[in-house]
Design a protein around this motif. Structure first.
Motif, PDB file in Angstrom:
ATOM      1  N   ARG A  55       0.726  -1.109  -0.066  1.00 56.10           N
ATOM      2  CA  ARG A  55      -0.061  -0.048  -0.088  1.00 56.10           C
ATOM      3  C   ARG A  55       0.849   1.256   0.101  1.00 56.10           C
ATOM      4  O   ARG A  55       1.515   1.627   0.869  1.00 56.10           O
ATOM      5  N   THR A  56       0.624   2.078  -1.045  1.00 53.91           N
ATOM      6  CA  THR A  56       1.484   3.148  -1.228  1.00 53.91           C
ATOM      7  C   THR A  56       0.849   4.480  -0.305  1.00 53.91           C
ATOM      8  O   THR A  56      -0.098   4.190   0.205  1.00 53.91           O
ATOM      9  N   LYS A  57       1.893   5.323  -0.101  1.00 58.07           N
ATOM     10  CA  LYS A  57       1.381   6.437   0.799  1.00 58.07           C
ATOM     11  C   LYS A  57       0.235   7.213   0.329  1.00 58.07           C
ATOM     12  O   LYS A  57      -0.545   7.938   0.842  1.00 58.07           O
ATOM     13  N   GLY A  58      -0.081   7.001  -1.205  1.00 59.09           N
ATOM     14  CA  GLY A  58      -1.132   7.704  -1.766  1.00 59.09           C
ATOM     15  C   GLY A  58      -2.238   6.938  -1.653  1.00 59.09           C
ATOM     16  O   GLY A  58      -3.707   7.370  -2.161  1.00 59.09           O
ATOM     17  N   GLY A  59      -2.407   5.675  -0.925  1.00 61.15           N
ATOM     18  CA  GLY A  59      -3.590   4.854  -0.750  1.00 61.15           C
ATOM     19  C   GLY A  59      -3.789   3.638  -1.953  1.00 61.15           C
ATOM     20  O   GLY A  59      -4.675   2.791  -1.821  1.00 61.15           O
ATOM     21  N   THR A  60      -2.935   3.581  -3.007  1.00 57.40           N
ATOM     22  CA  THR A  60      -2.944   2.868  -4.041  1.00 57.40           C
ATOM     23  C   THR A  60      -2.118   1.314  -3.698  1.00 57.40           C
ATOM     24  O   THR A  60      -1.016   1.483  -3.128  1.00 57.40           O
ATOM     25  N   TRP A  61      -2.650   0.280  -4.100  1.00 57.52           N
ATOM     26  CA  TRP A  61      -1.981  -0.877  -3.771  1.00 57.52           C
ATOM     27  C   TRP A  61      -1.232  -1.332  -4.857  1.00 57.52           C
ATOM     28  O   TRP A  61      -1.871  -1.381  -5.928  1.00 57.52           O
ATOM     29  N   LEU A  62       0.150  -1.694  -4.946  1.00 61.72           N
ATOM     30  CA  LEU A  62       0.894  -2.144  -5.949  1.00 61.72           C
ATOM     31  C   LEU A  62       1.020  -3.745  -5.744  1.00 61.72           C
ATOM     32  O   LEU A  62       1.438  -4.235  -4.684  1.00 61.72           O
ATOM     33  N   ARG A  63       0.500  -4.402  -6.956  1.00 65.95           N
ATOM     34  CA  ARG A  63       0.435  -5.698  -6.731  1.00 65.95           C
ATOM     35  C   ARG A  63       1.697  -6.494  -7.576  1.00 65.95           C
ATOM     36  O   ARG A  63       1.841  -6.243  -8.614  1.00 65.95           O
ATOM     37  N   TYR A  64       2.283  -7.326  -6.855  1.00 63.90           N
ATOM     38  CA  TYR A  64       3.553  -8.076  -7.543  1.00 63.90           C
ATOM     39  C   TYR A  64       3.094  -9.612  -7.484  1.00 63.90           C
ATOM     40  O   TYR A  64       2.513 -10.172  -6.604  1.00 63.90           O
ATOM     41  N   SER A  65       3.373 -10.176  -8.649  1.00 64.30           N
ATOM     42  CA  SER A  65       2.623 -11.509  -8.740  1.00 64.30           C
ATOM     43  C   SER A  65       3.756 -12.371  -9.446  1.00 64.30           C
ATOM     44  O   SER A  65       4.770 -11.988  -9.969  1.00 64.30           O
ATOM     45  N   ALA A  66       3.820 -13.774  -8.899  1.00 60.60           N
ATOM     46  CA  ALA A  66       4.611 -14.841  -9.333  1.00 60.60           C
ATOM     47  C   ALA A  66       4.480 -15.001 -10.956  1.00 60.60           C
ATOM     48  O   ALA A  66       5.389 -15.674 -11.711  1.00 60.60           O
ATOM     49  N   SER A  67       3.466 -14.463 -11.547  1.00 61.48           N
ATOM     50  CA  SER A  67       3.140 -14.570 -12.908  1.00 61.48           C
ATOM     51  C   SER A  67       3.799 -13.334 -13.442  1.00 61.48           C
ATOM     52  O   SER A  67       3.771 -13.225 -15.132  1.00 61.48           O
ATOM     53  N   ASP A  68       4.510 -12.525 -12.909  1.00 60.81           N
ATOM     54  CA  ASP A  68       4.997 -11.191 -13.701  1.00 60.81           C
ATOM     55  C   ASP A  68       6.226 -11.904 -14.329  1.00 60.81           C
ATOM     56  O   ASP A  68       6.765 -12.985 -14.324  1.00 60.81           O
TER      57      ASP A  68
END
Length: 417
Positions: free
Chosen positions: A145-158
Motif C-alpha cells: 500500500r503506497t502512501k497515496g493509498g494505491t496498492w501495488l500488486r507483485y505476482s509470481a506470474s510477472d
C-alpha cells in the motif's frame, strides 16, 4: 523466488487484507497466546499424530508441519540489528489465515540517528529514519500500500525479468505460513538438541538445530543475500503451548555474523536477533479491503531506475528494499530522487583484475557529470553535495587468453528527502 504449489479452486484477483474479528487490545492481550493459553481454539486435527506423541527431537518439526491446523493466528516478527551499541529494530505485526492462504502485515522499521553509516549502507537502512509499510499476501501475490493509498500488486506470474528486479519481495509469500521470511519457515527442517524445558501451563521449550541453508529463508533479505548456506548449524529456541502449537521462536545469530565477518561481509553489524510470536490461534478473520480501494499491477507502473532519463524524478514508494525499480513522477513534493546521469560500462581489459572496475569507472563518470549537469538537477540533494550510485557489474572471460570484459548499467542520482 520460491513458488508454492497449493490446491486452489480459483485464482483471486485481489490480495486480501485481514484482521482478527473482535481481537484484543492492550499489552496484556498480546501475551494471551503464550504457553498454556488455548485461545479458545480447537485442538489439532485428529488425523494428525499429536506433536507430543512423536520423539522429542522431532517435536519442533511436527509443530512446524501442524502450523496450518489452527487455521489462523496473529503474529509479530522482530529483527534487531546492532552496530556500535546502537540498535535498529524492524517489527512486523499482522494476521495469518491459512484457510485463505493470505496475510496482512504492518511493518515499522526504526533506525536511530546514531546508527553507524557503514553498517546502515550494507543493510539498506537510513539512520534517523522511521518507515511504516503495509502489505497483503494472497497465494503467490504480494501487495504493497503506497502512501497515496494505491496498492501495488507483485505476482509470481510477472515476467522473469521483472521478478528478478523485484528481489526478495515475492518471498514474503511464505511456505510454512502465508507471510514468509520468519522462523516458522525453518521448523520443518529442524531437530531438537537434547530434551526440552517444561514451561508454566504445560508448554515446552526446545533448542532446535537448523542448517545454514535452511536458515537463509528465515532472514530478512538484507542479510539473507549474504548467506550462501555453508557454515555451522544455527540454534533456534522454540516454545510450544500445551497443545503443541508454536507460540514463540527466537534465534541469536552471533555465530552467523562471525562467519560472515570472516568472509568480509557485514563487518559493521555486531549483533543480529530474529524473533517470532504467534497468538490467538484459530480465531476467525475477515476481509477488510473496501471495494473502493485501487490496485495496480506493479509490473505496469514501475520503471527500472537505469531506464529513467537524466533530469527526471522518481518515487521509491514501492514496498521494495532497494531503488532498482521506481515510479516516475514529476519533480516536486512527490519525488524521492532525481537522476542526473546514466553510465553504461563496457570495457575489455587484459592482465588486470576486473573485479570492481565497473563501479570505479561508473563512479568517475558520475563525479564528472555531477559537476557538469544543470544545477537544477542536483540543487535539492540531501545531504547537499552528495549523490548515490546504483547498479551492478557483470564479468565475462574469454575462453582463451587473459581478456576479461566488464559490463554494467549504473545510475547516478541525488536523494531529495
Amino acid at each position: 523466488m520460491r513458488i508454492r504449489k497449493r490446491c486452489r479452486a480459483a485464482v483471486v484477483a485481489l490480495p486480501l487484507l485481514l484482521a482478527v474479528v473482535g481481537c484484543e487490545s492492550g499489552a496484556g492481550a498480546e501475551r494471551a497466546g503464550g504457553p498454556g493459553d488455548d485461545g479458545g481454539s480447537p485442538s489439532a486435527s485428529p488425523s494428525r499424530l499429536s506433536v507430543f506423541d512423536v520423539p522429542v527431537r522431532r517435536q519442533p518439526t511436527a509443530a512446524g508441519a501442524a502450523l496450518a491446523d489452527s487455521g489462523s493466528a496473529r503474529f509479530t516478527t522482530t529483527v534487531t540489528y546492532v552496530s556500535a551499541g546502537k540498535s535498529a529494530v524492524e517489527r512486523t505485526d499482522g494476521v495469518l489465515d491459512w484457510r485463505k492462504d493470505a496475510a496482512r502485515a504492518e511493518r515499522v522499521l526504526r533506525v536511530p540517528a546514531g546508527f553507524p553509516a557503514g553498517a546502515a549502507e550494507e543493510l539498506g537502512l537510513t539512520p534517523g529514519r522511521t518507515d511504516r509499510q503495509s502489505y497483503a499476501v494472497e497465494g503467490n501475490e504480494v501487495a504493497y500500500r503506497t502512501k497515496g493509498g494505491t496498492w501495488l500488486r507483485y505476482s509470481a506470474s510477472d515476467s522473469k525479468k521483472f521478478a528478478d528486479r523485484v528481489g526478495g519481495l515475492l518471498n514474503q509469500a511464505g511456505d510454512a505460513a502465508p507471510w514468509g521470511r520468519t522462523l516458522a519457515e525453518v521448523l520443518k527442517v529442524s531437530s531438537a538438541d537434547g530434551g526440552y524445558e517444561a514451561l508454566p501451563g504445560g508448554g515446552r521449550r526446545y533448542r532446535a538445530a537448523v542448517d545454514g541453508y535452511a536458515m537463509r529463508v528465515a532472514l530478512p533479505s538484507a542479510v539473507g543475500r549474504y548467506v550462501d548456506g555453508r557454515g555451522s548449524h544455527r540454534t533456534v529456541v522454540v516454545d510450544l503451548d500445551r497443545e503443541g502449537r508454536l507460540v514463540r521462536a527466537e534465534a541469536d545469530l552471533k555465530s552467523l555474523l562471525a562467519e560472515l565477518h570472516g568472509q568480509g561481509e557485514l563487518r559493521g553489524l555486531t549483533e543480529l536477533r530474529v524473533e517470532l510470536s504467534l497468538t490467538g490461534h484459530g480465531r476467525p478473520v475477515t476481509a477488510l479491503v473496501p471495494s473502493t480501494e485501487r490496485f495496480e499491477a506493479a509490473q505496469k507502473v514501475l520503471t527500472a531506475l537505469d531506464e529513467v532519463e537524466p533530469g527526471s524524478c522518481a518515487s521509491i514508494d514501492t514496498g521494495l528494499d532497494h531503488p532498482g525499480l521506481v515510479r516516475s513522477v514529476p519533480c516536486g513534493s512527490g519525488a524521492d530522487l532525481r537522476v542526473f546521469s546514466q553510465q553504461r560500462i563496457d570495457k575489455t581489459v587484459r592482465d588486470t583484475n576486473p573485479e570492481g572496475l565497473g563501479r570505479r569507472l561508473a563512479t568517475e563518470g558520475c563525479r564528472r557529470d555531477f559537476r557538469e549537469v544543470p544545477a537544477a538537477w542536483t540543487s535539492g540533494a540531501r545531504p547537499a553535495g552528495g549523490y548515490q550510485i546504483s547498479g551492478k557489474e557483470k564479468l565475462s572471460y574469454a575462453y582463451t587468453g587473459p581478456d576479461a570484459t566488464v559490463r554494467g548499467d549504473f545510475t547516478c542520482y541525488v536523494t531529495l528527502r
